[in-house]
Enzyme design. Sequence first.
Site, PDB file in Angstrom:
ATOM      1  CG  HIS A 242      19.675   3.950  -5.765  1.00  0.00           C
ATOM      2  ND1 HIS A 242      20.937   4.398  -6.082  1.00  0.00           N
ATOM      3  CD2 HIS A 242      18.916   4.179  -6.872  1.00  0.00           C
ATOM      4  CE1 HIS A 242      20.943   4.888  -7.312  1.00  0.00           C
ATOM      5  NE2 HIS A 242      19.742   4.766  -7.825  1.00  0.00           N
TER       6      HIS A 242
HETATM    7  O1  RIB Z   1      18.958   8.789  -5.652  1.00  0.00           O
HETATM    8  C1  RIB Z   1      18.329   7.544  -5.437  1.00  0.00           C
HETATM    9  C2  RIB Z   1      17.187   7.691  -4.490  1.00  0.00           C
HETATM   10  O2  RIB Z   1      16.231   8.570  -5.050  1.00  0.00           O
HETATM   11  C3  RIB Z   1      16.445   6.367  -4.239  1.00  0.00           C
HETATM   12  O3  RIB Z   1      15.887   6.370  -2.946  1.00  0.00           O
HETATM   13  C4  RIB Z   1      15.348   6.403  -5.256  1.00  0.00           C
HETATM   14  O4  RIB Z   1      14.186   5.666  -4.851  1.00  0.00           O
HETATM   15  C5  RIB Z   1      15.025   7.874  -5.281  1.00  0.00           C
HETATM   16  O5  RIB Z   1      14.136   8.128  -4.199  1.00  0.00           O
END
Ligand code: RIB
Length: 312
Positions: A242
């Site tokens: 992500h």
């Molecule tokens: O949903 C994904 C996000 O939530 C990313 O930033 C992961 O590190 C968590 O913080």
Amino acid sequence: MPPRKIIIDTDPGQDDAVAILLALASPELDLLGITCVAGNVPLDLTTKNARIICELAGRPETRVFAGCDKPMARKLVTAEHVHGKTGLDGVTLPDPTMALQDQHAVDFLIETLRREPPGSVTICPIGPLTNIATALDRAPDIAPRIREIVLMGGAYFEVGNITPAAEFNIYVDPEAAKLVFGAGIPLVAMPLDVTHKALTTRARVEAFRALPGRVGPAVASWTDFFERFDKEKYGSEGAPLHDPCTVAYLLQPDLFSGRHINVEIETGSDLTLGMTVADWWRVTGRAPNATFIGDVNAEGFFALLVERLGRL
Ligand code: RIB
Ligand code: CA
């Protein structure tokens, strides 16, 4: 071309770690500081993890700041079920020896944005938006001074990962997200719609593991741990990286595509709290306030990651 000044706001998190490493490996970027927030794990661990990551990269001079230890108006929700109890499960690294900065992260954000030339600093939030919203609330004058916010958060076609409706970063502090998305600042959002296309595969993880030095193998071990949650839940082949999507966008924006649309944040309904109501089909007539990214060239994204991590 002088390097682009950025501040990363983060809740490490294995994927946060890869984003920070990518930034530290990229001379196009001048990382003014790392501001930590409570999210994946509590603040004491996110500040520890951020320094572990900087020392892994051989960059102990990086300035790391502690920020808000809970959301603006709610109890903290964490994600140890995804990231493990340390937030960086997957490989054991030495405790950090580099110091945490004394200044509060919110004060650092305000002071930096007031000092640096207007429009010269980009903010990359990759955790809940508590620090950013608190800074904007305390010092509204900094809003027009921010060049761009490039954040990881939200979901539309992909729907939620912490509830059926909401993505974790937005869900943890929806009031903060509402303030940031409504601040009139140029904003690029990397939602699950795109990050779920930035998936590790065995070959991609082995390419990390084969890198010389300590960084590649550490990233491979982190993704080995991190991917079990998504493989179980989604039946996917690997883990979505992500947070590195934000830094990769700064380096190679052409890897990504999306639409400039209106995105509102649900803060009233318990059922859909934290939902990013993205007007992808432009049916509401509401003014666009975000570039909402929907696609990525995954091969190019991972090629960038491997090349840059190999430099550390
Ligand atoms: O949903 C994904 C996000 O939530 C990313 O930033 C992961 O590190 C968590 O913080
Ligand atoms: Ca994160």
